[in-house]
Design a protein around this motif. Structure first.
Motif, mmCIF file in Angstrom:
data_model
loop_
_atom_site.group_PDB
_atom_site.id
_atom_site.type_symbol
_atom_site.label_atom_id
_atom_site.label_comp_id
_atom_site.label_asym_id
_atom_site.label_seq_id
_atom_site.Cartn_x
_atom_site.Cartn_y
_atom_site.Cartn_z
ATOM 1 N N VAL A 172 -27.443 38.068 13.680
ATOM 2 C CA VAL A 172 -26.281 38.025 13.069
ATOM 3 C C VAL A 172 -26.193 36.794 12.330
ATOM 4 C CG1 VAL A 172 -23.974 37.431 14.622
ATOM 5 C CG2 VAL A 172 -25.245 38.356 15.010
ATOM 6 N N PRO A 173 -24.902 36.245 11.535
ATOM 7 C CA PRO A 173 -24.627 35.424 10.475
ATOM 8 C C PRO A 173 -24.803 33.746 11.504
ATOM 9 C CG PRO A 173 -23.489 37.153 9.951
ATOM 10 C CD PRO A 173 -23.565 37.428 11.290
ATOM 11 N N GLY A 174 -23.683 33.419 11.903
ATOM 12 C CA GLY A 174 -23.944 32.338 12.837
ATOM 13 C C GLY A 174 -22.844 31.093 11.617
ATOM 14 N N ASP A 175 -21.973 32.152 11.307
ATOM 15 C CA ASP A 175 -21.323 31.068 9.446
ATOM 16 C C ASP A 175 -19.970 31.581 9.970
ATOM 17 O OD1 ASP A 175 -20.278 30.537 7.190
ATOM 18 O OD2 ASP A 175 -22.616 31.104 6.335
ATOM 19 N N PRO A 176 -19.483 30.511 10.539
ATOM 20 C CA PRO A 176 -17.913 30.395 11.090
ATOM 21 C C PRO A 176 -17.454 30.848 9.632
ATOM 22 C CG PRO A 176 -18.510 28.477 10.586
ATOM 23 C CD PRO A 176 -20.169 29.179 10.063
ATOM 24 N N ARG A 177 -17.465 31.050 8.489
ATOM 25 C CA ARG A 177 -17.174 31.899 7.063
ATOM 26 C C ARG A 177 -16.944 33.340 7.290
ATOM 27 N NH1 ARG A 177 -19.916 29.299 2.028
ATOM 28 N NH2 ARG A 177 -21.911 29.651 3.754
ATOM 29 N N ILE A 178 -17.634 33.653 7.570
ATOM 30 C CA ILE A 178 -18.223 35.117 7.854
ATOM 31 C C ILE A 178 -18.279 35.921 9.365
ATOM 32 C CG2 ILE A 178 -19.159 35.513 5.704
ATOM 33 C CD1 ILE A 178 -22.221 35.640 6.877
ATOM 34 N N ASP A 179 -18.219 35.291 10.026
ATOM 35 C CA ASP A 179 -18.456 35.909 11.591
ATOM 36 C C ASP A 179 -17.430 36.487 12.414
ATOM 37 O OD1 ASP A 179 -20.995 33.674 12.188
ATOM 38 O OD2 ASP A 179 -19.899 32.611 13.655
ATOM 39 N N PRO A 180 -16.232 36.153 11.919
ATOM 40 C CA PRO A 180 -14.824 36.971 12.266
ATOM 41 C C PRO A 180 -15.746 38.745 11.189
ATOM 42 C CG PRO A 180 -14.089 35.472 11.363
ATOM 43 C CD PRO A 180 -15.860 35.323 11.103
ATOM 44 N N LEU A 202 -9.667 36.849 4.899
ATOM 45 C CA LEU A 202 -10.261 35.703 5.268
ATOM 46 C C LEU A 202 -9.595 34.595 4.456
ATOM 47 C CD1 LEU A 202 -13.816 36.743 6.861
ATOM 48 C CD2 LEU A 202 -11.806 36.532 8.021
ATOM 49 N N GLY A 203 -9.352 35.084 3.226
ATOM 50 C CA GLY A 203 -9.174 34.299 2.507
ATOM 51 C C GLY A 203 -10.412 33.333 1.719
ATOM 52 N N VAL A 204 -11.438 34.241 2.052
ATOM 53 C CA VAL A 204 -12.712 33.430 0.947
ATOM 54 C C VAL A 204 -12.484 34.542 -0.368
ATOM 55 C CG1 VAL A 204 -13.246 32.270 2.864
ATOM 56 C CG2 VAL A 204 -14.481 34.793 2.324
ATOM 57 N N SER A 205 -13.213 33.652 -0.828
ATOM 58 C CA SER A 205 -14.420 35.016 -1.848
ATOM 59 C C SER A 205 -15.366 35.555 -1.829
ATOM 60 C CB SER A 205 -14.360 33.934 -3.004
ATOM 61 O OG SER A 205 -15.690 34.038 -2.931
ATOM 62 N N GLU A 206 -14.828 36.655 -2.307
ATOM 63 C CA GLU A 206 -16.339 37.846 -2.425
ATOM 64 C C GLU A 206 -17.864 37.472 -2.561
ATOM 65 O OE1 GLU A 206 -15.352 41.905 -4.445
ATOM 66 O OE2 GLU A 206 -13.403 41.495 -4.436
ATOM 67 N N ARG A 207 -17.865 36.896 -3.623
ATOM 68 C CA ARG A 207 -18.996 36.182 -4.033
ATOM 69 C C ARG A 207 -19.173 34.888 -2.777
ATOM 70 N NH1 ARG A 207 -20.601 31.919 -8.777
ATOM 71 N NH2 ARG A 207 -23.055 32.061 -8.378
ATOM 72 N N THR A 208 -18.372 34.749 -2.030
ATOM 73 C CA THR A 208 -18.887 33.715 -1.019
ATOM 74 C C THR A 208 -19.062 34.750 0.173
ATOM 75 O OG1 THR A 208 -17.676 32.119 -1.814
ATOM 76 C CG2 THR A 208 -17.512 31.709 0.915
ATOM 77 N N ILE A 209 -18.454 35.790 -0.107
ATOM 78 C CA ILE A 209 -19.000 36.701 2.271
ATOM 79 C C ILE A 209 -20.402 37.238 1.376
ATOM 80 C CG2 ILE A 209 -18.189 39.021 2.044
ATOM 81 C CD1 ILE A 209 -16.122 37.896 2.779
ATOM 82 N N THR A 210 -20.089 37.413 0.436
ATOM 83 C CA THR A 210 -21.883 38.058 -0.517
ATOM 84 C C THR A 210 -23.223 36.937 -0.138
ATOM 85 O OG1 THR A 210 -20.371 39.785 -1.807
ATOM 86 C CG2 THR A 210 -23.163 39.122 -1.788
ATOM 87 N N ARG A 211 -22.529 35.860 -0.733
ATOM 88 C CA ARG A 211 -23.754 34.465 -0.565
ATOM 89 C C ARG A 211 -24.438 34.117 1.186
ATOM 90 N NH1 ARG A 211 -22.423 30.297 -5.420
ATOM 91 N NH2 ARG A 211 -24.348 30.274 -4.878
ATOM 92 N N ALA A 212 -23.077 34.498 1.564
ATOM 93 C CA ALA A 212 -23.034 33.457 3.321
ATOM 94 C C ALA A 212 -23.799 35.046 3.846
ATOM 95 C CB ALA A 212 -22.154 33.791 3.977
ATOM 96 N N PHE A 213 -23.167 36.027 3.608
ATOM 97 C CA PHE A 213 -24.404 37.321 4.315
ATOM 98 C C PHE A 213 -26.341 36.728 3.687
ATOM 99 C CE2 PHE A 213 -21.183 39.579 6.240
ATOM 100 C CZ PHE A 213 -21.407 40.331 6.652
ATOM 101 N N ARG A 214 -26.376 36.493 2.571
ATOM 102 C CA ARG A 214 -27.263 37.031 1.553
ATOM 103 C C ARG A 214 -28.266 35.451 2.736
ATOM 104 N NH1 ARG A 214 -30.531 40.370 0.168
ATOM 105 N NH2 ARG A 214 -28.879 41.510 -1.187
ATOM 106 N N THR A 216 -27.789 33.591 5.514
ATOM 107 C CA THR A 216 -27.759 33.463 6.937
ATOM 108 C C THR A 216 -28.849 34.549 7.593
ATOM 109 O OG1 THR A 216 -25.425 34.823 7.413
ATOM 110 C CG2 THR A 216 -25.635 32.113 7.373
ATOM 111 N N THR A 217 -28.583 35.816 6.733
ATOM 112 C CA THR A 217 -29.181 37.231 7.405
ATOM 113 C C THR A 217 -30.532 37.818 6.565
ATOM 114 O OG1 THR A 217 -27.910 38.754 6.448
ATOM 115 C CG2 THR A 217 -27.285 38.045 8.555
ATOM 116 N N GLY A 218 -30.219 37.459 5.716
ATOM 117 C CA GLY A 218 -31.313 37.816 4.334
ATOM 118 C C GLY A 218 -31.085 38.861 3.798
ATOM 119 N N LEU A 219 -29.888 39.670 4.281
ATOM 120 C CA LEU A 219 -28.947 41.195 3.831
ATOM 121 C C LEU A 219 -28.202 41.408 3.287
ATOM 122 C CD1 LEU A 219 -30.188 42.778 6.787
ATOM 123 C CD2 LEU A 219 -31.172 42.652 5.292
#
Length: 278
Positions: A172-180, A202-214, A216-219
């Motif tokens: 599970v990510p554990g990053d407040p930007r993508i935890d929701p 969420l008011g964040v860019s698609e790139r930020t979401i993609t990079r945050a998942f990668r 924190t989770t490797g996916l």
């Protein structure tokens, strides 16, 4: 499209999927009955007729859990483990965890006295439940064993404990930007919102979401969602749903897409899974 009944949401961080109305909820897990001269390994089992959920708890003993006839989903910190037949999960003493067991399952656990356990797994660890290990742990459920017979069986248990090379675990990510996003999908894996919709919400860019998942989770976001759906698919198949219905419940427009996603994660098709309905 098939839909499950609308269960109430599980408590935050419980590690379960959406809670069905028939779910039995326990505040703590079972604890071994110990005393002077107690054995090193205490094994027991329990059959359940309705979904069973444990709220977060810990034990003073190491615990090994496994099941037959269903699946067990356990959340430990930022990881979600799914345990199906042929696998077990080692939980170190003091490790806070929670879980959910599907209806109609047989639940098994064994407690290991830490000071007298020669093997050491400091983290939750997936274990191969070989026929030999399963038979030994079933044997250790007996209450008529003398000290010598029990000690010999316990020694072999320690010899045959083997870690799994392919644990079914999702971080599970554990990053407040993508935890929701993660919590929404944990509550409802059929949520079909894509990157663009989440970006707006969420008011964040698609790139930020993609990079945050990668990071924190490797996916990627898509890979993480697919893996999450496979975790739940195991529970749905164990509950008796066929492949088509399971695909619909998970939000797939085509069952072929679900079958391919399942095969990539599990190495087999859902139709070949032991509990899949025909």
């Amino acid at each position: 499209m098939a839909r499950r009944p609308s269960p109430s949401p599980a408590p935050g961080g419980s590690g379960s999927w959406r809670r069905e109305p028939s779910t039995e909820v326990r505040r703590t897990g079972r604890m071994p009955v110990v005393g002077d001269g107690s054995p090193v390994v205490l094994a027991e089992s329990e059959g359940v007729t309705a979904p069973l959920e444990w709220e977060p708890h810990a034990h003073e003993y190491h615990e090994l859990v496994w099941i037959t006839g269903g699946t067990l989903t356990t959340r430990v910190g930022d990881r979600v483990f799914t345990v199906s037949e042929g696998a077990a999960l080692w939980l170190p003493a003091g490790q806070v965890h929670s879980g959910r067991l599907t209806a109609g399952s047989e639940f098994f656990d064994a407690f290991f006295e830490p000071e007298r356990t020669p093997v050491r797994f400091d983290e939750p660890t997936a274990i191969v439940l070989s026929p030999v290990l399963a038979s030994l742990l079933e044997y250790l459920q007996r209450t008529d064993l003398d000290a010598g017979a029990r000690a010999r069986a316990e020694a072999v248990v320690f010899d045959v404990l083997e870690t799994s090379e392919r644990p079914l675990v999702l971080r599970v990510p554990g990053d407040p930007r993508i935890d929701p996003i993660a919590e929404a999908l944990l509550a409802d894996p059929a949520d079909g919102r894509g990157l663009e919709e989440w970006s707006r919400a969420l008011g964040v860019s698609e790139r930020t979401i993609t990079r945050a998942f990668r990071s924190t989770t490797g996916l990627s976001f898509v890979q993480w969602k697919q893996s999450l759906r496979v975790h739940l698919a195991l529970s749905l198949l164990a509950e008796g749903h066929d492949v088509q219905t399971t695909s619909e419940l998970l939000g797939y427009a085509q069952s072929s897409t679900f079958i391919e996603a399942f095969r990539r994660v599990m190495g087999t098709t859902p139709g070949a899974y032991p509990h899949a309905a025909s």
